[in-house]
Scaffold this motif. Sequence first.
Motif, PDB file in Angstrom:
ATOM      1  N   LEU A  71      37.283  53.166  30.633  1.00 23.71           N
ATOM      2  CA  LEU A  71      36.867  51.789  30.401  1.00 23.71           C
ATOM      3  C   LEU A  71      38.076  50.866  30.541  1.00 23.71           C
ATOM      4  CD1 LEU A  71      34.356  50.123  29.666  1.00 23.71           C
ATOM      5  CD2 LEU A  71      35.070  50.290  27.277  1.00 23.71           C
ATOM      6  N   CYS A  72      37.934  49.850  31.402  1.00 24.12           N
ATOM      7  CA  CYS A  72      39.059  48.960  31.702  1.00 24.12           C
ATOM      8  C   CYS A  72      38.670  47.496  31.543  1.00 24.12           C
ATOM      9  CB  CYS A  72      39.527  49.159  33.143  1.00 24.12           C
ATOM     10  SG  CYS A  72      40.196  50.782  33.511  1.00 24.12           S
ATOM     11  N   ARG A  73      39.660  46.735  31.152  1.00 28.42           N
ATOM     12  CA  ARG A  73      39.582  45.282  31.188  1.00 28.42           C
ATOM     13  C   ARG A  73      40.262  44.902  32.499  1.00 28.42           C
ATOM     14  NH1 ARG A  73      42.130  44.578  26.727  1.00 28.42           N
ATOM     15  NH2 ARG A  73      40.310  44.668  25.410  1.00 28.42           N
ATOM     16  N   VAL A  74      39.467  44.512  33.494  1.00 30.16           N
ATOM     17  CA  VAL A  74      39.963  44.293  34.849  1.00 30.16           C
ATOM     18  C   VAL A  74      40.198  42.801  35.084  1.00 30.16           C
ATOM     19  CG1 VAL A  74      39.479  44.596  37.318  1.00 30.16           C
ATOM     20  CG2 VAL A  74      38.683  46.316  35.669  1.00 30.16           C
ATOM     21  N   ARG A  75      41.411  42.504  35.529  1.00 21.77           N
ATOM     22  CA  ARG A  75      41.751  41.122  35.886  1.00 21.77           C
ATOM     23  C   ARG A  75      42.155  41.113  37.349  1.00 21.77           C
ATOM     24  NH1 ARG A  75      46.770  37.961  35.221  1.00 21.77           N
ATOM     25  NH2 ARG A  75      47.633  39.834  34.278  1.00 21.77           N
ATOM     26  N   ARG A  76      41.418  40.356  38.157  1.00 21.87           N
ATOM     27  CA  ARG A  76      41.755  40.234  39.571  1.00 21.87           C
ATOM     28  C   ARG A  76      42.968  39.313  39.695  1.00 21.87           C
ATOM     29  NH1 ARG A  76      36.717  39.269  42.919  1.00 21.87           N
ATOM     30  NH2 ARG A  76      36.455  41.451  42.418  1.00 21.87           N
ATOM     31  N   ALA A  77      43.921  39.709  40.536  1.00 23.63           N
ATOM     32  CA  ALA A  77      45.157  38.944  40.656  1.00 23.63           C
ATOM     33  C   ALA A  77      45.683  39.016  42.091  1.00 23.63           C
ATOM     34  CB  ALA A  77      46.214  39.491  39.701  1.00 23.63           C
ATOM     35  N   PRO A  78      46.441  37.994  42.496  1.00 25.65           N
ATOM     36  CA  PRO A  78      47.076  38.045  43.815  1.00 25.65           C
ATOM     37  C   PRO A  78      48.297  38.957  43.787  1.00 25.65           C
ATOM     38  CG  PRO A  78      47.650  35.997  42.702  1.00 25.65           C
ATOM     39  CD  PRO A  78      46.661  36.718  41.820  1.00 25.65           C
ATOM     40  N   ARG A  79      48.776  39.336  44.958  1.00 22.86           N
ATOM     41  CA  ARG A  79      49.934  40.222  45.070  1.00 22.86           C
ATOM     42  C   ARG A  79      51.167  39.650  44.372  1.00 22.86           C
ATOM     43  NH1 ARG A  79      50.671  44.835  47.034  1.00 22.86           N
ATOM     44  NH2 ARG A  79      48.619  44.943  47.963  1.00 22.86           N
ATOM     45  N   SER A  80      51.279  38.321  44.315  1.00 19.76           N
ATOM     46  CA  SER A  80      52.442  37.700  43.669  1.00 19.76           C
ATOM     47  C   SER A  80      52.506  38.049  42.184  1.00 19.76           C
ATOM     48  CB  SER A  80      52.428  36.177  43.849  1.00 19.76           C
ATOM     49  OG  SER A  80      51.252  35.623  43.267  1.00 19.76           O
ATOM     50  N   ILE A  81      51.370  38.168  41.540  1.00 23.20           N
ATOM     51  CA  ILE A  81      51.341  38.557  40.114  1.00 23.20           C
ATOM     52  C   ILE A  81      51.747  40.023  39.983  1.00 23.20           C
ATOM     53  CG2 ILE A  81      49.849  38.885  38.088  1.00 23.20           C
ATOM     54  CD1 ILE A  81      50.471  35.957  38.649  1.00 23.20           C
ATOM     55  N   LEU A  82      51.274  40.865  40.884  1.00 23.24           N
ATOM     56  CA  LEU A  82      51.662  42.277  40.864  1.00 23.24           C
ATOM     57  C   LEU A  82      53.176  42.397  41.000  1.00 23.24           C
ATOM     58  CD1 LEU A  82      51.038  45.309  40.936  1.00 23.24           C
ATOM     59  CD2 LEU A  82      50.675  45.065  43.416  1.00 23.24           C
ATOM     60  N   GLN A  83      53.774  41.637  41.890  1.00 20.61           N
ATOM     61  CA  GLN A  83      55.218  41.692  42.086  1.00 20.61           C
ATOM     62  C   GLN A  83      55.973  41.341  40.813  1.00 20.61           C
ATOM     63  OE1 GLN A  83      56.606  43.043  44.684  1.00 20.61           O
ATOM     64  NE2 GLN A  83      54.639  43.280  45.683  1.00 20.61           N
ATOM     65  N   LYS A  84      55.446  40.404  40.035  1.00 18.61           N
ATOM     66  CA  LYS A  84      56.098  40.031  38.762  1.00 18.61           C
ATOM     67  C   LYS A  84      56.060  41.195  37.783  1.00 18.61           C
ATOM     68  CE  LYS A  84      55.373  35.107  39.169  1.00 18.61           C
ATOM     69  NZ  LYS A  84      54.734  33.911  38.650  1.00 18.61           N
ATOM     70  N   HIS A  85      54.974  41.964  37.783  1.00 12.97           N
ATOM     71  CA  HIS A  85      54.874  43.132  36.906  1.00 12.97           C
ATOM     72  C   HIS A  85      55.835  44.237  37.316  1.00 12.97           C
ATOM     73  CE1 HIS A  85      51.513  42.224  34.185  1.00 12.97           C
ATOM     74  NE2 HIS A  85      51.006  41.527  35.188  1.00 12.97           N
ATOM     75  N   LEU A  86      56.132  44.289  38.609  1.00  7.30           N
ATOM     76  CA  LEU A  86      57.004  45.342  39.127  1.00  7.30           C
ATOM     77  C   LEU A  86      58.486  44.987  39.028  1.00  7.30           C
ATOM     78  CD1 LEU A  86      54.967  46.311  42.312  1.00  7.30           C
ATOM     79  CD2 LEU A  86      55.112  47.576  40.154  1.00  7.30           C
ATOM     80  N   ALA A  87      58.784  43.715  38.779  1.00  5.85           N
ATOM     81  CA  ALA A  87      60.181  43.259  38.750  1.00  5.85           C
ATOM     82  C   ALA A  87      60.934  43.800  37.542  1.00  5.85           C
ATOM     83  CB  ALA A  87      60.234  41.740  38.740  1.00  5.85           C
TER      84      ALA A  87
END
Length: 87
Positions: A71-87
């Motif tokens: 069970l997940c709480r899914v938030r759709r996001a652009p690649r730019s947000i993903l990059q911030k999580h990976l930084a």
Amino acid sequence: MVRIQEVPINQIRRPLFRQNDQEKVAALMTSIAEIGLQEPIDVLEVDGQYYGFSGCHRYEACSRLGHETILCRVRRAPRSILQKHLA
């Protein structure tokens, strides 16, 4: 917009390594086996791919219990947000 849904565990990418507390994982496995997962994990959906950065103990517990979905709480996001999580 956030939605709650079951996501196949094998489709969730976990790009950041995190060492889990195995006692906590074992306790969660017992709890989830008895009463189910009570709190969804948070995932980002980017270009149709799911990325998990939190809920590591719940994710591992469900995986080790052999669950095919979680069970997940899914938030759709652009690649730019993903990059911030990976930084």
